[in-house]
Design a protein around this motif. Structure first.
Motif, PDB file in Angstrom:
ATOM      1  N   TRP A   1      92.050 -70.114  81.119  1.00  0.00           N
ATOM      2  CA  TRP A   1      90.693 -69.405  81.038  1.00  0.00           C
ATOM      3  C   TRP A   1      90.510 -69.236  79.494  1.00  0.00           C
ATOM      4  CZ3 TRP A   1      87.686 -68.112  84.955  1.00  0.00           C
ATOM      5  CH2 TRP A   1      88.120 -68.612  86.317  1.00  0.00           C
ATOM      6  N   GLU A   2      89.230 -69.111  78.978  1.00  0.00           N
ATOM      7  CA  GLU A   2      88.897 -69.058  77.476  1.00  0.00           C
ATOM      8  C   GLU A   2      88.246 -67.821  77.382  1.00  0.00           C
ATOM      9  OE1 GLU A   2      88.202 -72.004  74.313  1.00  0.00           O
ATOM     10  OE2 GLU A   2      86.184 -71.346  74.746  1.00  0.00           O
ATOM     11  N   LEU A   3      88.628 -66.845  76.440  1.00  0.00           N
ATOM     12  CA  LEU A   3      87.774 -65.527  76.065  1.00  0.00           C
ATOM     13  C   LEU A   3      86.296 -66.061  75.811  1.00  0.00           C
ATOM     14  CD1 LEU A   3      88.204 -62.314  76.204  1.00  0.00           C
ATOM     15  CD2 LEU A   3      88.421 -62.698  73.705  1.00  0.00           C
ATOM     16  N   VAL A   4      85.383 -65.152  76.368  1.00  0.00           N
ATOM     17  CA  VAL A   4      83.961 -65.383  76.198  1.00  0.00           C
ATOM     18  C   VAL A   4      83.289 -64.030  75.889  1.00  0.00           C
ATOM     19  CG1 VAL A   4      83.410 -67.477  77.278  1.00  0.00           C
ATOM     20  CG2 VAL A   4      82.928 -65.272  78.379  1.00  0.00           C
ATOM     21  N   PHE A   5      83.920 -63.005  76.053  1.00  0.00           N
ATOM     22  CA  PHE A   5      83.384 -61.732  75.940  1.00  0.00           C
ATOM     23  C   PHE A   5      84.447 -60.599  75.825  1.00  0.00           C
ATOM     24  CE2 PHE A   5      82.483 -57.544  77.719  1.00  0.00           C
ATOM     25  CZ  PHE A   5      81.627 -56.921  76.719  1.00  0.00           C
ATOM     26  N   ILE A   6      84.513 -59.767  74.677  1.00  0.00           N
ATOM     27  CA  ILE A   6      85.418 -58.508  74.757  1.00  0.00           C
ATOM     28  C   ILE A   6      84.678 -57.357  74.336  1.00  0.00           C
ATOM     29  CG2 ILE A   6      86.248 -59.066  72.424  1.00  0.00           C
ATOM     30  CD1 ILE A   6      89.052 -58.273  73.539  1.00  0.00           C
ATOM     31  N   ASP A   7      84.840 -56.123  75.190  1.00  0.00           N
ATOM     32  CA  ASP A   7      84.208 -55.062  74.826  1.00  0.00           C
ATOM     33  C   ASP A   7      84.491 -54.589  73.471  1.00  0.00           C
ATOM     34  OD1 ASP A   7      82.569 -53.333  75.871  1.00  0.00           O
ATOM     35  OD2 ASP A   7      84.233 -51.748  76.201  1.00  0.00           O
TER      36      ASP A   7
ATOM     37  N   LYS B   1      82.483 -57.526  65.809  1.00  0.00           N
ATOM     38  CA  LYS B   1      81.782 -58.663  65.620  1.00  0.00           C
ATOM     39  C   LYS B   1      82.112 -59.806  66.386  1.00  0.00           C
ATOM     40  CE  LYS B   1      85.764 -59.088  62.139  1.00  0.00           C
ATOM     41  NZ  LYS B   1      85.972 -58.909  60.665  1.00  0.00           N
ATOM     42  N   PRO B   2      80.969 -60.904  65.912  1.00  0.00           N
ATOM     43  CA  PRO B   2      81.026 -61.979  67.030  1.00  0.00           C
ATOM     44  C   PRO B   2      82.563 -62.509  67.327  1.00  0.00           C
ATOM     45  CG  PRO B   2      79.250 -62.192  65.489  1.00  0.00           C
ATOM     46  CD  PRO B   2      80.050 -61.029  64.906  1.00  0.00           C
ATOM     47  N   LEU B   3      82.734 -63.151  68.529  1.00  0.00           N
ATOM     48  CA  LEU B   3      84.101 -63.769  68.842  1.00  0.00           C
ATOM     49  C   LEU B   3      84.564 -64.944  67.742  1.00  0.00           C
ATOM     50  CD1 LEU B   3      84.333 -64.169  72.445  1.00  0.00           C
ATOM     51  CD2 LEU B   3      85.154 -62.220  71.140  1.00  0.00           C
TER      52      LEU B   3
ATOM     53  N   MET C   1      96.453 -63.392  59.187  1.00  0.00           N
ATOM     54  CA  MET C   1      95.424 -62.190  58.402  1.00  0.00           C
ATOM     55  C   MET C   1      94.023 -62.174  59.045  1.00  0.00           C
ATOM     56  SD  MET C   1      97.691 -60.551  56.615  1.00  0.00           S
ATOM     57  CE  MET C   1      96.516 -59.629  55.578  1.00  0.00           C
ATOM     58  N   ASN C   2      93.721 -63.428  59.247  1.00  0.00           N
ATOM     59  CA  ASN C   2      92.420 -63.544  59.586  1.00  0.00           C
ATOM     60  C   ASN C   2      91.906 -63.139  61.039  1.00  0.00           C
ATOM     61  OD1 ASN C   2      93.435 -65.888  59.985  1.00  0.00           O
ATOM     62  ND2 ASN C   2      91.711 -67.353  59.398  1.00  0.00           N
ATOM     63  N   THR C   3      92.898 -63.175  61.949  1.00  0.00           N
ATOM     64  CA  THR C   3      92.715 -62.711  63.388  1.00  0.00           C
ATOM     65  C   THR C   3      93.644 -61.503  63.913  1.00  0.00           C
ATOM     66  OG1 THR C   3      94.510 -64.095  63.939  1.00  0.00           O
ATOM     67  CG2 THR C   3      92.407 -65.223  63.958  1.00  0.00           C
TER      68      THR C   3
ATOM     69  N   ALA D   1      94.612 -57.452  67.928  1.00  0.00           N
ATOM     70  CA  ALA D   1      94.904 -56.112  68.469  1.00  0.00           C
ATOM     71  C   ALA D   1      93.882 -55.830  69.613  1.00  0.00           C
ATOM     72  CB  ALA D   1      94.835 -55.092  67.040  1.00  0.00           C
ATOM     73  N   LEU D   2      92.747 -56.018  69.377  1.00  0.00           N
ATOM     74  CA  LEU D   2      91.755 -55.673  70.441  1.00  0.00           C
ATOM     75  C   LEU D   2      92.204 -56.421  71.750  1.00  0.00           C
ATOM     76  CD1 LEU D   2      89.073 -54.284  70.487  1.00  0.00           C
ATOM     77  CD2 LEU D   2      87.766 -56.247  70.054  1.00  0.00           C
ATOM     78  N   PHE D   3      92.458 -57.734  71.578  1.00  0.00           N
ATOM     79  CA  PHE D   3      92.796 -58.657  73.020  1.00  0.00           C
ATOM     80  C   PHE D   3      94.104 -58.035  73.654  1.00  0.00           C
ATOM     81  CE2 PHE D   3      94.838 -61.998  74.833  1.00  0.00           C
ATOM     82  CZ  PHE D   3      93.873 -62.476  75.682  1.00  0.00           C
TER      83      PHE D   3
END
Length: 144
Positions: free
Chosen positions: A37-43, A47-49, A103-105, A110-112
């Motif tokens: 599965w690939e992430l398409v939304f995170i609460d 900013k955009p994925l 650095m750029n992710t 952390a959110l994921f």
């Protein structure tokens, strides 16, 4: 006569134990969510994925027979044990991840990883996997 009763009792016991094992197995396995599965939304995404994960969108490979989840956070690989019972799911087992410095992710990772332990149930609808905390969808994935 005693021998026949003993054999019948032993047969019933084996049958009972076998049926208990099969019931446990069907409660854990849920083929509707098996696969990648690939992430398409995170609460609460600030900013955009595509900006949270500029190098790679997080993925999750669910394997209910082996009770494992593996994937990528957008930077690091991770794995954890999986506990499923009908539509409830538990990520309380420790999540093991590689420790690359990205650095750029960092914010997206952390959110994921922060949401996974909060997820307590799921639903599958129209090719998408919804991870929820109570009735609120916190993550949504599309089968890849």
């Amino acid at each position: 006569m005693k021998k026949i009763i003993f054999l019948f009792a032993a047969f019933c016991f084996v049958l009972f134990v076998s049926s208990c094992n099969n019931a446990k197995k069907t409660m854990v396995e849920n083929p509707a969510i098996d696969g990648t599965w690939e992430l398409v939304f995170i609460d609460s995404a600030p900013k955009p994925l595509a900006e949270l994960y500029p190098d790679k969108i997080p993925t999750m490979e669910i394997n209910t027979p082996s009770k494992t989840i593996t994937g990528n956070t957008g930077c690091n690989s991770y794995s954890t044990a999986l506990t499923i019972n009908k539509n409830s799911i538990d990520f309380s087992a420790p999540i093991v991840a590689t420790e690359r410095m990205c650095m750029n992710t960092a914010e997206g990772e952390a959110l994921f990883l922060g949401f996974l332990p909060q997820v307590n149930n799921f639903a599958v609808s129209q090719g998408e996997l919804y991870f929820m905390k109570g009735n609120k969808t916190v993550m949504r994935f599309r089968k890849s």
